[in-house]
Scaffold this active site. Structure first.
Site, mmCIF file in Angstrom:
data_model
loop_
_atom_site.group_PDB
_atom_site.id
_atom_site.type_symbol
_atom_site.label_atom_id
_atom_site.label_comp_id
_atom_site.label_asym_id
_atom_site.label_seq_id
_atom_site.Cartn_x
_atom_site.Cartn_y
_atom_site.Cartn_z
ATOM 1 N N ASP A 384 0.838 -1.199 0.000
ATOM 2 C CA ASP A 384 0.000 0.000 0.000
ATOM 3 C C ASP A 384 0.876 1.254 0.000
ATOM 4 O O ASP A 384 2.085 1.203 0.174
ATOM 5 C CB ASP A 384 -0.965 -0.001 1.186
ATOM 6 C CG ASP A 384 -1.836 -1.243 1.216
ATOM 7 O OD1 ASP A 384 -2.361 -1.608 0.146
ATOM 8 O OD2 ASP A 384 -1.967 -1.871 2.285
ATOM 9 N N HIS A 528 3.041 1.667 -19.291
ATOM 10 C CA HIS A 528 2.482 1.276 -18.003
ATOM 11 C C HIS A 528 3.515 1.227 -16.885
ATOM 12 O O HIS A 528 3.191 0.894 -15.748
ATOM 13 C CB HIS A 528 1.808 -0.090 -18.174
ATOM 14 C CG HIS A 528 0.788 -0.418 -17.141
ATOM 15 N ND1 HIS A 528 0.866 -1.543 -16.338
ATOM 16 C CD2 HIS A 528 -0.344 0.230 -16.751
ATOM 17 C CE1 HIS A 528 -0.160 -1.576 -15.510
ATOM 18 N NE2 HIS A 528 -0.918 -0.517 -15.741
ATOM 19 N N LYS A 530 5.994 2.233 -13.851
ATOM 20 C CA LYS A 530 5.887 3.186 -12.735
ATOM 21 C C LYS A 530 7.217 3.171 -11.980
ATOM 22 O O LYS A 530 7.484 2.235 -11.213
ATOM 23 C CB LYS A 530 4.750 2.790 -11.785
ATOM 24 C CG LYS A 530 3.375 2.665 -12.471
ATOM 25 C CD LYS A 530 2.856 1.278 -12.319
ATOM 26 C CE LYS A 530 1.500 1.000 -12.901
ATOM 27 N NZ LYS A 530 0.847 1.858 -13.775
ATOM 28 N N ASP A 535 18.800 10.622 -7.061
ATOM 29 C CA ASP A 535 20.131 10.482 -6.472
ATOM 30 C C ASP A 535 20.028 10.638 -4.960
ATOM 31 O O ASP A 535 19.172 11.367 -4.450
ATOM 32 C CB ASP A 535 21.091 11.522 -7.049
ATOM 33 C CG ASP A 535 20.776 12.932 -6.609
ATOM 34 O OD1 ASP A 535 21.557 13.511 -5.831
ATOM 35 O OD2 ASP A 535 19.711 13.462 -7.030
ATOM 36 N N HIS A 564 -7.928 0.123 4.596
ATOM 37 C CA HIS A 564 -8.757 0.253 3.398
ATOM 38 C C HIS A 564 -10.143 0.816 3.707
ATOM 39 O O HIS A 564 -11.183 0.187 3.425
ATOM 40 C CB HIS A 564 -8.880 -1.086 2.676
ATOM 41 C CG HIS A 564 -7.571 -1.620 2.197
ATOM 42 N ND1 HIS A 564 -6.768 -0.943 1.302
ATOM 43 C CD2 HIS A 564 -6.907 -2.775 2.518
ATOM 44 C CE1 HIS A 564 -5.673 -1.655 1.080
ATOM 45 N NE2 HIS A 564 -5.724 -2.762 1.801
ATOM 46 N N HIS A 596 -5.297 -1.483 -3.044
ATOM 47 C CA HIS A 596 -4.189 -2.282 -2.505
ATOM 48 C C HIS A 596 -3.125 -2.468 -3.580
ATOM 49 O O HIS A 596 -3.443 -2.818 -4.724
ATOM 50 C CB HIS A 596 -4.682 -3.649 -2.035
ATOM 51 C CG HIS A 596 -3.570 -4.536 -1.575
ATOM 52 N ND1 HIS A 596 -2.814 -4.279 -0.451
ATOM 53 C CD2 HIS A 596 -3.050 -5.691 -2.101
ATOM 54 C CE1 HIS A 596 -1.898 -5.223 -0.300
ATOM 55 N NE2 HIS A 596 -2.027 -6.088 -1.289
ATOM 56 N N GLN A 725 -3.614 -7.714 -10.646
ATOM 57 C CA GLN A 725 -4.831 -7.030 -11.093
ATOM 58 C C GLN A 725 -5.612 -7.873 -12.107
ATOM 59 O O GLN A 725 -6.828 -7.740 -12.216
ATOM 60 C CB GLN A 725 -4.449 -5.677 -11.700
ATOM 61 C CG GLN A 725 -5.611 -4.808 -12.125
ATOM 62 C CD GLN A 725 -5.146 -3.518 -12.777
ATOM 63 O OE1 GLN A 725 -3.940 -3.278 -12.933
ATOM 64 N NE2 GLN A 725 -6.077 -2.672 -13.177
ATOM 65 N N HIS A 863 -4.589 -3.905 -7.119
ATOM 66 C CA HIS A 863 -3.820 -3.381 -8.244
ATOM 67 C C HIS A 863 -2.392 -3.921 -8.232
ATOM 68 O O HIS A 863 -1.565 -3.545 -9.058
ATOM 69 C CB HIS A 863 -3.812 -1.847 -8.182
ATOM 70 C CG HIS A 863 -3.301 -1.184 -9.422
ATOM 71 N ND1 HIS A 863 -2.034 -0.657 -9.513
ATOM 72 C CD2 HIS A 863 -3.889 -0.953 -10.622
ATOM 73 C CE1 HIS A 863 -1.853 -0.115 -10.705
ATOM 74 N NE2 HIS A 863 -2.973 -0.286 -11.408
ATOM 75 N N LYS A 865 1.006 -6.206 -8.549
ATOM 76 C CA LYS A 865 1.595 -7.004 -9.628
ATOM 77 C C LYS A 865 2.825 -7.700 -9.055
ATOM 78 O O LYS A 865 3.972 -7.299 -9.291
ATOM 79 C CB LYS A 865 2.011 -6.136 -10.810
ATOM 80 C CG LYS A 865 0.857 -5.412 -11.519
ATOM 81 C CD LYS A 865 0.681 -4.026 -11.003
ATOM 82 C CE LYS A 865 -0.260 -3.175 -11.826
ATOM 83 N NZ LYS A 865 -1.541 -3.719 -12.152
ATOM 84 N N ASP A 870 8.078 -19.601 -2.328
ATOM 85 C CA ASP A 870 8.786 -20.321 -1.258
ATOM 86 C C ASP A 870 9.408 -19.409 -0.207
ATOM 87 O O ASP A 870 10.366 -19.801 0.472
ATOM 88 C CB ASP A 870 9.882 -21.214 -1.857
ATOM 89 C CG ASP A 870 9.317 -22.356 -2.690
ATOM 90 O OD1 ASP A 870 8.107 -22.625 -2.570
ATOM 91 O OD2 ASP A 870 10.076 -22.974 -3.456
ATOM 92 N N GLU A 926 -2.450 -8.168 6.931
ATOM 93 C CA GLU A 926 -3.344 -7.124 6.424
ATOM 94 C C GLU A 926 -4.640 -7.713 5.901
ATOM 95 O O GLU A 926 -5.734 -7.213 6.191
ATOM 96 C CB GLU A 926 -2.650 -6.343 5.302
ATOM 97 C CG GLU A 926 -3.558 -5.376 4.574
ATOM 98 C CD GLU A 926 -2.884 -4.665 3.413
ATOM 99 O OE1 GLU A 926 -3.607 -4.167 2.532
ATOM 100 O OE2 GLU A 926 -1.635 -4.602 3.387
#
Length: 1012
Positions: A384, A528, A530, A535, A564, A596, A725, A863, A865, A870, A926
């Site tokens: 989050d 897409h 992000k 520095d 949430h 999330h 997502q 949302h 990814k 393990d 969570e």
């Protein structure tokens, strides 16, 4: 079309194609590591060759201590004999059985074959030259290959599937090809052969060498030339006097395109010498090589070669010249041949996948990717945008220290505040009004735009690379917000006139693509990625580069905490930041959409690879076009680190070993991107091999994110945990719509991993968390189609697992949900005593707005990814598990894969409890509201049952008519899975609560590439 990863020869040695000589035994690939001799395979996968007559029943290869292995007290249920004439034939092998049951709709035990390439035997003689040229693999000297290669003849297959010896072959001469007039080739039978469908799971080691005597598919040009005076033309810088075909070859397995050569311009005798290591998880009857002519618009099929899977299933290498046939099964032209080599390496022979992550001390990470594994860095993992102090329970690590729940947006804000040299940001959306810090006592009123303008005034180079939504425009004062509401034009206008440079970057196809393809790419696909690159202080008055990578865009609607909230913060934390695009019409008084996400910070050598990605993209997007090309000077705005003496370069960054720092990380950067979006890829596709790039039509592709996911799944030994997502893929194995093109391997790989563990009588579990529905009105056509594909994906996975249980006789003892479960997240808030419910008039009593206000519930939008394997390996980035994100030619994506070498199963000889373990436990805390001891062993049946029961209980509370406060957010995904793996609607819950829309989706006509 989904080009699977073309993994080229590994760094450190030059690949050499195997000579075409008679082979009584396949080469031993163990000797192919390092600098292989010409007689050995060049696969980068270490494996032990095990010729296979039938699919293996598996073996317990694990050398790392396992836990909960075996199904104690459960024994195989005897399967009754079924007559061979019966409609259903139960095989004793999982692979044989799975090949007969492909999906939820129907079985396909065999497939009518294309006219098939026959078996291969050696020829007595071989020419010393080919077209008067020495064969050459790009990057290898011409003398890399022996001049006395023995080239095989071709024999045919009879109708029973047996191969006929060379005594039945016929001598064929080839027009215009005197070097091959004495070759022995076979004449094909007219009747088609029915071939057995088998499971290929592993790697296909393929060489596409060359072709000869191809037909001229550009006869129109010849006819036109005959009408007028013939003028020479220029092709690839060479003067030519004849216009002919521009051939290339595609490789297909089970109807899915898995490989592609580059185009050879204007040649009837093309030489590719191109190597492929193709990851496969396909049921197939044959491997097909289509020879095509590349045209300005689309392509033309010249002909094909089909190799039966049964012929390669033993693991022996099959190679030779093969007649290129047309769709009627006849040679497309007398003497037209394709020379190929193919070897199947099954999973049980690929030992690098059997020992988990970093079992080999010289582990190269994911091999043959654009960016290598970088050792000795640091990684911070975020959940989050913000985690308030005390929000989540304290977690202990192996070293006795406590896990720290870091604050993502606060760290980004703080890092930008302390920047001295540069701040580079990429985003699908960047909103200048976003407030990164909202805690009491902090400067919460400072917006991102104000912060960046302030830093640029201090002399910091601030660059923003933002996707240019084609539906948002600002022309002559006319402004449109755009369908996706990304604020791109708004943010550009805010920084206009300042020293902050904003580059709105459209997603474009190359000039050599057709108009239709350019239109599709420009309107459907996006940038897409992000990332935030800054520095930071490196000590001793030096600076270093750090990078943030993940799923969070710096825009509205993303700020959230593990609580949430949906109503309670509308006048505080989320005042002026309301986001809920799921309603049609007014959303006044409706719950916000909780968000999330997963994100990370990279400190160390890998951060410089994130910087390289930004620089390559910026240089491509900033390249002047039109009249700007004539400017003498062009400032691309990028800082050159080598000109900044106080900033450490990649080679100057300190790298600490795990002995020096037990908390050190090994990190690798992956991408989905093509040469239309970056500057720096080779202009000549032949040179893409050295950069480990795949070939598309007129484009080079980095699709290493897909490769990384497959490698991690195949290496998993205990469990897989995914938050994403979207979850769509492996359509080649669905019951219907197999040609839709959602061909990424990820869902099938997970299902086969579970099937392999069942066959080995070992425990394994997969937990997958997705949104309740994709963002937008769930009744919309696009959303319904996505849900339909998602249902197809789930169904395929569950039935694959069920067939594995049947194969070992455990279908009565276990159900598919004992191994695989899907979840979503949701929240429900009871009204406070002082609150009055804002319910609309009775005339609108059944609208989604009114119903959600009354029920006080809404999904938590997943949302994320990311994937954890393990508790020792983590992938986090911007890429969804769908075709858009994995293919490389659609949405542009970036991700990182990382692990701590001191916290792996191989190192600990037990379950590791480092940062990745604590990160998963924190996420589960969570989602579930507490920590349970069984969570430490996620693969155990006890843990699977407890988590599933908790999800079912929370779903019941979420669906109830009574409004009650929810303490956990994890919901069982609202579908029913029976013991045979059939996925159905829950009776009485066929549509989403309050919002409507079929949970299983609907096949509604819409642009397919938009939804896969």
């Amino acid at each position: 079309m989904y080009p699977s990863p073309y993994i080229y020869p590994p760094r450190g040695y030059t690949a050499v194609p195997p000579p075409l000589i008679p082979m009584t035994n396949p080469p031993d690939p163990l000797h192919s590591q390092g600098n292989p001799s010409p007689s050995h395979s060049t696969s980068q996968y270490p494996y032990e060759h095990q010729p296979r007559e039938h699919p293996s029943n598996g073996s317990n290869m694990a050398q790392v201590p396992s836990r909960c292995n075996g199904f104690a007290g459960h024994h195989r249920k005897d399967i009754p004999y079924v007559d061979s004439d019966s409609e259903t034939n139960l095989h004793s092998s999982l692979d044989d059985h799975s090949s007969n049951v492909q999906s939820d709709d129907h079985d396909n035990p065999s497939a009518p074959a294309s006219p098939t390439a026959p078996s291969v035997l050696s020829m007595p003689d071989s020419p010393s030259s080919y077209q008067n040229e020495s064969p050459m693999f790009y990057g290898c000297p011409n003398n890399s290959f022996p001049s006395n290669w023995k080239e095989p003849c071709l024999d045919r297959i009879d109708s029973s599937g047996h191969y006929i010896s060379s005594a039945h072959s016929h001598s064929v001469s080839f027009d215009g090809c005197q070097n091959y007039q004495n070759r022995q080739l076979v004449l094909f039978q007219n009747n088609k052969v029915s071939l057995k469908v088998l499971l290929l799971h592993g790697v296909l080691d393929i060489w596409v060498y060359d072709a000869m005597n191809l037909p001229n598919m550009d006869m129109f040009h010849k006819t036109l030339g005959d009408m007028f005076i013939s003028f020479p033309a220029k092709v690839d810088g060479k003067i030519i006097h004849k216009i002919t075909s521009d051939p290339y070859v595609t490789i297909s397995v089970g109807g899915s395109v898995t490989g592609r050569t580059f185009v050879i311009s204007n040649s009837e005798n093309p030489i590719w010498m191109q190597h492929f290591n193709v990851l496969v998880a396909h049921h197939a009857a044959e491997v097909r090589f289509d020879v095509k002519d590349s045209d300005v618009v689309g392509s033309q099929l010249i002909g094909f070669v089909a190799i039966p899977v049964e012929q390669i299933y033993s693991g022996a290498r099959v190679e030779g010249f093969y007649p290129i046939l047309n769709t009627s099964g006849k040679p497309c032209k007398p003497g037209a041949l394709l020379r190929i080599s193919i070897q199947y390496i099954a999973m049980e022979s690929l030992r690098s996948y059997h020992l988990g992550v970093d079992a080999d001390p010289d582990c190269p990470g994911v091999p043959n990717t654009y960016f290598p594994l970088r050792k000795g860095g640091k990684v911070t993992l975020y959940q989050d945008a913000h985690v308030p102090d005390g929000c989540l329970p304290t977690l202990k690590l192996d070293n006795g220290m406590s896990y720290v729940h870091e604050k993502c947006w606060y760290d980004i804000f703080d890092t930008i505040c302390h920047a001295k040299r540069l701040v580079y940001i990429t985003g699908w959306s960047v909103w200048h009004q976003a407030r990164l810090v909202r805690d009491a006592g902090h400067p919460s009123g400072v917006t991102l735009g104000d912060l960046l303008r302030s830093k640029s005034q201090e002399g910091v180079r601030v660059l923003l690379l933002v996707w240019d939504d084609p539906t948002s425009r600002s022309i002559l004062g006319y402004k449109t917000d755009g369908f996706m509401a990304t604020h791109d034009e708004e943010t550009r206008r805010f920084f206009k006139g300042s020293s902050v440079k904003v580059l709105l970057c459209p997603r474009i196809a190359g000039k050599r693509h057709s108009w239709a393809k350019q239109t599709e790419v420009g309107t459907i696909y996006t940038h897409h990625q992000k990332t935030v690159i800054v520095d930071a202080d490196a000590g001793n008055k030096r600076r270093k580069i750090i990078a943030f990578v993940g799923g969070l865009d710096l825009c509205d609607g993303r700020y959230d905490t593990p609580h949430h909230p949906i109503f309670r913060t509308l006048q505080t934390l989320h005042k002026d930041d309301y986001h809920n695009p799921n309603y049609v019409g007014s959303n006044a008084g409706c719950p916000r959409e909780p968000w999330h996400d997963l994100h990370c910070k990279i400190d160390g050598p890998a951060a410089y690879d994130v910087l390289t990605n930004f620089e390559e993209r910026w240089l491509k997007a900033a390249k002047p076009h039109g009249i700007k090309k004539f400017k003498k000077l062009y400032d691309d705005s990028l800082l050159r680190l080598e000109r900044l003496p106080d900033v450490l370069g990649l080679l100057d960054v300190p790298v600490l070993s795990e002995e020096e720092d037990p908390e050190a990380w090994h990190v690798q950067i992956f991408r989905s991107i093509d040469s239309n979006s970056v500057k720096g890829f080779p202009k000549d596709p032949k040179d893409g091999t050295a950069k480990h790039l795949a070939c598309g039509k007129n484009v080079l592709i980095d699709m290493s994110i897909h490769t990384a996911y497959v490698k991690a799944i195949r290496s998993a030994q205990h469990f897989i945990y995914i938050e994403n997502q979207y979850f769509i893929g492996s359509s080649y194995n669905w019951g219907s719509h197999r040609d839709i093109g959602a061909d990424n391997l990820i869902p099938m790989e997970i299902a086969l991993k579970i099937a392999d563990k069942i066959r080995a009588h070992e425990r394994f579990a997969a937990y997958i968390i997705i949104p309740m529905w994709p963002e937008g009105a769930p009744t919309g056509a696009a959303t319904q189609r996505i849900l339909y594909w998602q249902h197809k994906t789930m169904q395929m996975m569950y039935q694959t697992i069920y067939k594995a249980l049947i194969e070992v006789g455990l279908e009565e003892a276990f159900s598919p949900q004992d191994f695989l479960n899907f979840f979503c997240l949701g929240n429900r808030e009871a009204p406070a005593p002082y609150e009055t419910l804002d319910v609309s008039s009775p005339t609108a009593a059944n609208t989604p707005q009114t119903l959600s206000k009354k029920s006080r519930r809404f999904m938590v939008y997943v949302h994320s990814k990311g994937m954890i394997v393990d508790d020792e390996y983590v992938i986090i980035g911007s890429a969804n598990i769908n075709q858009r994100s994995m293919e490389g030619t659609r949405d542009t994506e970036i991700a990182m894969g990382a692990y701590q070498p001191c916290n792996t199963w191989a190192k600990k000889q037990s379950n590791p409890q480092g940062q990745i373990y604590a990160y998963r436990m924190s996420l589960w805390a969570e989602h579930m509201g507490h920590i349970d001891e069984c969570f430490e062993e996620p693969e155990s049946l006890e843990c699977v049952n407890k988590v599933r029961l908790m999800g079912e209980k929370n779903l019941k509370q979420f669906l109830s008519d009574e409004v009650t406060e929810m303490t956990g957010h994890l919901l069982k995904y609202p579908v029913e899975v029976d013991r045979k793996g059939k996925v159905r609607s829950i009776p009485g819950c066929e549509s989403f609560p309050d919002m409507g829309g079929n949970i299983l989706g609907t096949f509604i006509g819409i642009q397919e590439n938009l939804t896969i």
